[in-house]
Scaffold this active site. Structure first.
Site, PDB file in Angstrom:
ATOM      1  N   TYR A  91       0.841  -1.191   0.000  1.00  0.00           N
ATOM      2  CA  TYR A  91       0.000   0.000   0.000  1.00  0.00           C
ATOM      3  C   TYR A  91       0.879   1.246   0.000  1.00  0.00           C
ATOM      4  O   TYR A  91       1.864   1.329   0.741  1.00  0.00           O
ATOM      5  CB  TYR A  91      -0.919   0.025   1.224  1.00  0.00           C
ATOM      6  N   GLU A  92       0.456   2.200  -0.816  1.00  0.00           N
ATOM      7  CA  GLU A  92       1.181   3.449  -1.041  1.00  0.00           C
ATOM      8  C   GLU A  92       1.547   4.212   0.243  1.00  0.00           C
ATOM      9  O   GLU A  92       2.541   4.918   0.302  1.00  0.00           O
ATOM     10  CB  GLU A  92       0.274   4.318  -1.919  1.00  0.00           C
ATOM     11  N   ALA A  93       0.730   4.074   1.282  1.00  0.00           N
ATOM     12  CA  ALA A  93       0.986   4.821   2.520  1.00  0.00           C
ATOM     13  C   ALA A  93       2.123   4.206   3.333  1.00  0.00           C
ATOM     14  O   ALA A  93       2.614   4.826   4.279  1.00  0.00           O
ATOM     15  CB  ALA A  93      -0.281   4.911   3.368  1.00  0.00           C
ATOM     16  N   HIS A 144       2.974  12.388  -6.463  1.00  0.00           N
ATOM     17  CA  HIS A 144       3.160  11.985  -5.058  1.00  0.00           C
ATOM     18  C   HIS A 144       4.633  11.718  -4.739  1.00  0.00           C
ATOM     19  O   HIS A 144       5.164  12.200  -3.745  1.00  0.00           O
ATOM     20  CB  HIS A 144       2.327  10.721  -4.803  1.00  0.00           C
TER      21      HIS A 144
END
Lengths: 269, 323
Positions: free
Chosen positions: A58-60, B102
């Site tokens: 997951y990106e986080a 990002h």
């Protein structure tokens, strides 16, 4: 091998088919970057069926979590349960840039015939008609993973010849600093790794021609026709290579989706 | 106790026009108690520079505190598909947006934390993010050096001179005046412990000149130093400490509480007009004197339903889905 027990139209919803079709894009053993929503359903279904040895990032900042309860976003505390590593963006984006990610799932508001995706604005960027959330990690994942799969809503205004703003790069992109449109391979040079391999909509699955980078129709979901798709695309779509119907969900897959992956109805109805 | 201050005093450390960044990720672990107080104290012309934004950023925009929003994403995840306030204010030309990807924003913050002026990356090649026509700060003449925190250029392209791999993007360092971080625990001297995902907190804190840490609880330094490998930031990088339980509500906090989805959805729905936002702010920000009064208004029952189970690290009581 047991014969597959397919569900018939009416026994499943469009979102179920989307999740199942997306899950089938994962090869066992791959490292997969997933965002919030359908991508989570897809990878978790894949891990419970055809790709048990795939890794989910997951990106986080969680790596290979084994969520007991479906996360509602990639920042969710639920992502962390039994993870190999809970770190942060610097770790996971670094691995992405390093070339460690095989597959990324993405979405967008608009897509063009080369797979360029817009999640930033409708209209002119300097004076937009609508301001969307913005890129997030979409262009990062889409420019540095080996393969990406897009999940989109099929509408004429969303499948366009040209998008208003290229948030995320497809197969024909801008080469900076000049800005001329060139093939992705030319723009990325030695560090080209791959790109969008499939677009899955609520009506069909699309893929891209290796030579021209143009989108073509691959399969049409049960209950829809090639004409339905053509009526919901705003560019000249190649339909000469249609293989037939998209494989429908099996009863087993539906059971896993509704009872194991998302029993609370976070993303499923 | 030297660094302990109130939320009101913390916001007093922020000046109009400051470049500002935050802890957290989208709708998780945002310093909401401070956000509400920034709005209450009517700070103006803030330049948000964020790895990613979310409910907190859109709230500041709605309240008219923000001149420049520089980031890659804004919204409320499942609870609101876009930043309603930013959408409206950008359409009206009331806020300047500067988009990076990002990873680019993360690297910009990392360069700030490393004390270097820029950093190379492959991220997001081929996109309009790099289109010079969309360099908004440049177009508005804000890259003229008059604000030393705004880089002279949005991005640059440089050939790799070492391995000859091609043309890299150079992105400028993020150099915020101040970072406001909400975390689970801070020591009396300022040692920071974050539970769960760290997001981009380390880079955001280290890039900023001043750091305010808001924590669910202030604990003895001695306690945190029993397991130093669990800590993220040493005390001398932290200028001020605020103890504020529930201080990230309505965003979620690993090990402490859930995202308050219904609260966030209600906020989003009301932000589709300025009048709607103003009425919301009147009720939840200006209508209460401080964050404790806000928590009382939310009520014990609501907070209890969001409270994390200590084994799961999230709430197993909050109803989340449709079933």
């Amino acid at each position: 091998m047991m014969e597959k027990n397919y569900a018939k139209p009416g026994e499943y919803k469009v979102i179920d088919l989307l999740a199942v079709a997306a899950a089938r894009e994962v090869n066992d053993g791959e490292v997969v970057f997933a965002g919030t929503g359908l991508p989570m359903l897809a990878i978790m279904l894949a891990q419970k069926t055809t790709a048990p040895n795939s890794y989910l990032i997951y990106e986080a900042g969680t790596i290979d979590g084994k969520s007991l309860h479906l996360p509602a976003s990639v920042g969710d505390a639920r992502c962390v349960y039994q993870a190999a590593v809970a770190s942060g963006l610097y770790d996971v984006f670094g691995q992405l840039q390093r070339g460690r990610i095989d597959l990324g799932y993405l979405g967008g508001a608009e897509i063009d015939m080369y797979g360029n995706v817009n999640t930033t604005v409708i209209g002119d960027y300097t004076k937009p008609q609508i301001r969307f959330p913005g890129s997030g990690g979409n262009p990062d994942i889409n420019s540095m993973a080996r393969r990406t799969v897009f999940i989109m809503v099929q509408e004429k205004r969303r499948f366009r010849e040209k998008v208003d703003y290229i948030t995320s790069p497809g197969w024909r992109v801008r080469k900076w600093p000049g800005g001329q449109m060139v093939s992705r391979q030319e723009a990325f040079g030695k560090t080209f790794r791959g790109g969008p391999s499939a677009v899955i909509s609520n009506m069909a699955v699309f893929r891209f021609d290796e030579e021209t980078g143009l989108m073509y129709l691959d399969t049409v979901h049960p209950g829809y026709t090639v004409n339905d798709v053509l009526n919901n695309v705003d560019f000249k779509l190649d339909v000469s290579r249609v293989k037939g119907e998209t494989e429908p969900p099996t009863h087993e897959e539906l059971h896993i989706l509704y009872h194991e992956v998302d029993p609370e109805g976070i993303f499923l109805p | 106790m030297g660094k302990r201050i109130t939320v009101q005093e913390a916001v007093g450390m922020i000046n109009d026009g400051d470049m500002i960044t935050f802890s957290g990720f989208t709708i998780w672990r945002r310093p909401m108690a401070v956000i509400y107080e920034i709005i209450r104290q009517r700070k103006r012309n803030l330049h948000l520079i964020e790895v990613n934004s979310g409910t907190h950023g859109d709230m500041l925009v709605g309240a008219g505190c923000v001149k420049v929003w520089e980031s890659c994403w804004i919204g409320h995840e499942l609870f609101g598909k876009l930043g309603g306030n930013l959408d409206r204010k950008v359409r009206n030309g009331e806020v300047i947006t500067e988009d990076y990807s990002h990873h680019q924003m993360l690297l910009r913050m990392a360069a700030g934390a490393l004390g270097i002026p820029y950093i190379p990356t492959w991220a997001s090649r081929g996109t309009d993010i790099l289109n010079p026509e969309y360099d908004m700060l440049g177009k508005l003449g804000m890259r003229d050096g008059s604000n030393p925190r705004i880089s002279r250029q949005k991005a640059q392209w440089v050939e790799d001179p070492f391995f000859e791999e091609g043309t890299l993007i150079h992105v400028p360092a993020a150099r915020p005046n101040i970072c406001i971080a909400h975390v689970q625990q801070v020591g009396e001297d300022g040692t920071v412990r974050v539970w769960g995902q760290k997001y981009a907190d380390e880079e955001a804190i280290k890039a900023a000149d001043k750091v305010i840490v808001v924590a669910e609880e202030v604990v003895p330094e001695e306690y945190l130093r029993r397991e130093p490998s669990q800590n993220l930031i040493p005390p001398y990088l932290v200028d001020a400490i605020v103890e504020q339980p529930w201080g990230a509500h309505p965003t979620g906090n690993f090990g402490c509480y859930e995202v308050d989805g219904p609260f966030m959805r209600d906020f989003y729905n009301k932000t589709r007009t300025q009048e709607g936002f103003d009425a919301w702010a009147e009720e939840w920000i200006f209508g209460v004197p401080d964050f404790d009064a806000y928590l009382e208004k939310l009520g014990y029952k609501r907070l209890q339903s969001l409270k994390a189970n200590s084994a799961y690290k999230y709430s197993n009581q909050a109803k989340r889905g449709s079933r």
